[in-house]
Design a protein around this motif. Structure first.
Motif, PDB file in Angstrom:
ATOM      1  N   VAL A  32     -15.616   8.856   8.978  1.00 48.37           N
ATOM      2  CA  VAL A  32     -14.547   9.402   8.153  1.00 48.37           C
ATOM      3  C   VAL A  32     -13.396   9.851   9.055  1.00 48.37           C
ATOM      4  O   VAL A  32     -13.601  10.558  10.035  1.00 48.37           O
ATOM      5  CB  VAL A  32     -15.046  10.595   7.308  1.00 48.37           C
ATOM      6  CG1 VAL A  32     -13.920  11.138   6.435  1.00 48.37           C
ATOM      7  CG2 VAL A  32     -16.244  10.190   6.449  1.00 48.37           C
ATOM      8  N   LEU A  33     -12.201   9.439   8.680  1.00 48.54           N
ATOM      9  CA  LEU A  33     -10.981   9.887   9.352  1.00 48.54           C
ATOM     10  C   LEU A  33     -10.344  10.969   8.503  1.00 48.54           C
ATOM     11  O   LEU A  33     -10.127  10.774   7.305  1.00 48.54           O
ATOM     12  CB  LEU A  33     -10.000   8.719   9.522  1.00 48.54           C
ATOM     13  CG  LEU A  33      -8.620   9.061  10.079  1.00 48.54           C
ATOM     14  CD1 LEU A  33      -8.723   9.624  11.494  1.00 48.54           C
ATOM     15  CD2 LEU A  33      -7.716   7.836  10.036  1.00 48.54           C
ATOM     16  N   VAL A  34     -10.047  12.109   9.117  1.00 50.70           N
ATOM     17  CA  VAL A  34      -9.357  13.214   8.446  1.00 50.70           C
ATOM     18  C   VAL A  34      -7.975  13.337   9.073  1.00 50.70           C
ATOM     19  O   VAL A  34      -7.856  13.481  10.289  1.00 50.70           O
ATOM     20  CB  VAL A  34     -10.148  14.538   8.604  1.00 50.70           C
ATOM     21  CG1 VAL A  34      -9.325  15.723   8.121  1.00 50.70           C
ATOM     22  CG2 VAL A  34     -11.471  14.462   7.861  1.00 50.70           C
ATOM     23  N   VAL A  35      -6.938  13.279   8.230  1.00 51.84           N
ATOM     24  CA  VAL A  35      -5.557  13.403   8.704  1.00 51.84           C
ATOM     25  C   VAL A  35      -4.918  14.562   7.949  1.00 51.84           C
ATOM     26  O   VAL A  35      -4.578  14.440   6.770  1.00 51.84           O
ATOM     27  CB  VAL A  35      -4.747  12.109   8.463  1.00 51.84           C
ATOM     28  CG1 VAL A  35      -3.362  12.237   9.085  1.00 51.84           C
ATOM     29  CG2 VAL A  35      -5.476  10.883   8.985  1.00 51.84           C
ATOM     30  N   ARG A  71      -8.119  21.215   7.961  1.00 47.87           N
ATOM     31  CA  ARG A  71      -8.721  20.168   8.793  1.00 47.87           C
ATOM     32  C   ARG A  71     -10.118  20.603   9.247  1.00 47.87           C
ATOM     33  O   ARG A  71     -11.086  19.847   9.136  1.00 47.87           O
ATOM     34  CB  ARG A  71      -7.809  19.862   9.989  1.00 47.87           C
ATOM     35  CG  ARG A  71      -8.192  18.653  10.775  1.00 47.87           C
ATOM     36  CD  ARG A  71      -7.164  18.313  11.853  1.00 47.87           C
ATOM     37  NE  ARG A  71      -6.931  19.415  12.769  1.00 47.87           N
ATOM     38  CZ  ARG A  71      -5.829  20.171  12.789  1.00 47.87           C
ATOM     39  NH1 ARG A  71      -4.848  19.949  11.936  1.00 47.87           N
ATOM     40  NH2 ARG A  71      -5.695  21.148  13.656  1.00 47.87           N
ATOM     41  N   TRP A  72     -10.243  21.832   9.723  1.00 46.98           N
ATOM     42  CA  TRP A  72     -11.530  22.358  10.179  1.00 46.98           C
ATOM     43  C   TRP A  72     -12.537  22.360   9.027  1.00 46.98           C
ATOM     44  O   TRP A  72     -13.691  21.946   9.208  1.00 46.98           O
ATOM     45  CB  TRP A  72     -11.355  23.767  10.743  1.00 46.98           C
ATOM     46  CG  TRP A  72     -12.653  24.388  11.157  1.00 46.98           C
ATOM     47  CD1 TRP A  72     -13.289  24.224  12.352  1.00 46.98           C
ATOM     48  CD2 TRP A  72     -13.470  25.256  10.369  1.00 46.98           C
ATOM     49  NE1 TRP A  72     -14.463  24.943  12.342  1.00 46.98           N
ATOM     50  CE2 TRP A  72     -14.596  25.590  11.140  1.00 46.98           C
ATOM     51  CE3 TRP A  72     -13.359  25.783   9.080  1.00 46.98           C
ATOM     52  CZ2 TRP A  72     -15.599  26.418  10.670  1.00 46.98           C
ATOM     53  CZ3 TRP A  72     -14.365  26.618   8.620  1.00 46.98           C
ATOM     54  CH2 TRP A  72     -15.465  26.924   9.405  1.00 46.98           C
ATOM     55  N   LEU A 115     -17.928  17.677   6.042  1.00 44.86           N
ATOM     56  CA  LEU A 115     -18.412  16.301   6.170  1.00 44.86           C
ATOM     57  C   LEU A 115     -19.435  16.159   7.289  1.00 44.86           C
ATOM     58  O   LEU A 115     -20.422  15.421   7.153  1.00 44.86           O
ATOM     59  CB  LEU A 115     -17.246  15.347   6.359  1.00 44.86           C
ATOM     60  CG  LEU A 115     -16.317  15.257   5.146  1.00 44.86           C
ATOM     61  CD1 LEU A 115     -15.040  14.509   5.497  1.00 44.86           C
ATOM     62  CD2 LEU A 115     -17.019  14.609   3.969  1.00 44.86           C
ATOM     63  N   SER A 116     -19.237  16.873   8.380  1.00 43.76           N
ATOM     64  CA  SER A 116     -20.212  16.852   9.479  1.00 43.76           C
ATOM     65  C   SER A 116     -21.547  17.419   9.029  1.00 43.76           C
ATOM     66  O   SER A 116     -22.608  16.893   9.370  1.00 43.76           O
ATOM     67  CB  SER A 116     -19.696  17.632  10.685  1.00 43.76           C
ATOM     68  OG  SER A 116     -18.556  17.014  11.220  1.00 43.76           O
ATOM     69  N   LEU A 131     -16.400  17.379  -2.036  1.00 41.01           N
ATOM     70  CA  LEU A 131     -15.873  16.445  -1.050  1.00 41.01           C
ATOM     71  C   LEU A 131     -16.882  15.385  -0.605  1.00 41.01           C
ATOM     72  O   LEU A 131     -16.598  14.192  -0.664  1.00 41.01           O
ATOM     73  CB  LEU A 131     -15.347  17.212   0.168  1.00 41.01           C
ATOM     74  CG  LEU A 131     -14.566  16.375   1.156  1.00 41.01           C
ATOM     75  CD1 LEU A 131     -13.336  15.773   0.507  1.00 41.01           C
ATOM     76  CD2 LEU A 131     -14.180  17.217   2.351  1.00 41.01           C
ATOM     77  N   SER A 132     -18.054  15.807  -0.161  1.00 39.80           N
ATOM     78  CA  SER A 132     -19.033  14.847   0.344  1.00 39.80           C
ATOM     79  C   SER A 132     -19.447  13.837  -0.723  1.00 39.80           C
ATOM     80  O   SER A 132     -19.490  12.626  -0.444  1.00 39.80           O
ATOM     81  CB  SER A 132     -20.240  15.567   0.933  1.00 39.80           C
ATOM     82  OG  SER A 132     -21.067  14.638   1.579  1.00 39.80           O
TER      83      SER A 132
END
Length: 128
Positions: free
Chosen positions: A9-12, A19-20, A26-27, A116-117
């Motif tokens: 997954v890319l978070v921008v 962001r954190w 997700l982690s 989210l997940s």
């Protein structure tokens, strides 16, 4: 819906706390997450990676991008990646244009991290 293997997954997002929170959420779900703060870094990491991202969470307003051009560019560079656009500025016009440009979904900020997940897993599963 369960995952058989971790998703990339890319978070921008330029806001450090958001962001954190995205990365941690997700982690904790077992995903492999790469986070960047701006459009230029997003393009760089997508271009440089050997393994494409499964899903990208993209903030609508970034220091170097405040329109849907980044969404379009990411979609062209990595068409298999499902892009979820996050915005606090969602209008029906932005929503429709984002979908027309390849977004899987538009997520209005603020949103519940608990959702989210499952959304990321759903987005990835929609590819097949």
């Amino acid at each position: 819906m369960s995952k058989e293997s971790p998703l990339r997954v890319l978070v921008v997002d330029d806001e450090a706390l958001i962001r954190w929170s995205l990365v941690e959420t997700l982690s904790d779900s077992g995903d492999e997450v790469v986070a960047v703060t701006d459009a230029e870094s997003a393009i760089q990491v997508v271009t440089d990676t050997a393994v494409p991202f499964d899903v990208a969470l993209l903030d609508f307003r970034l220091p170097d991008s405040n329109d849907l051009n980044l969404l379009s560019r990411l979609h062209r560079l990595t068409p298999a990646t499902r892009i979820i656009l996050m915005t606090a500025y969602g209008t029906p016009e932005i929503l429709q244009e984002a979908l027309d440009r390849g977004a899987y979904r538009v997520l209005n900020k603020p949103f519940e991290m608990d959702a989210l997940s499952p959304l990321v897993t759903e987005a990835h599963a929609s590819r097949f």
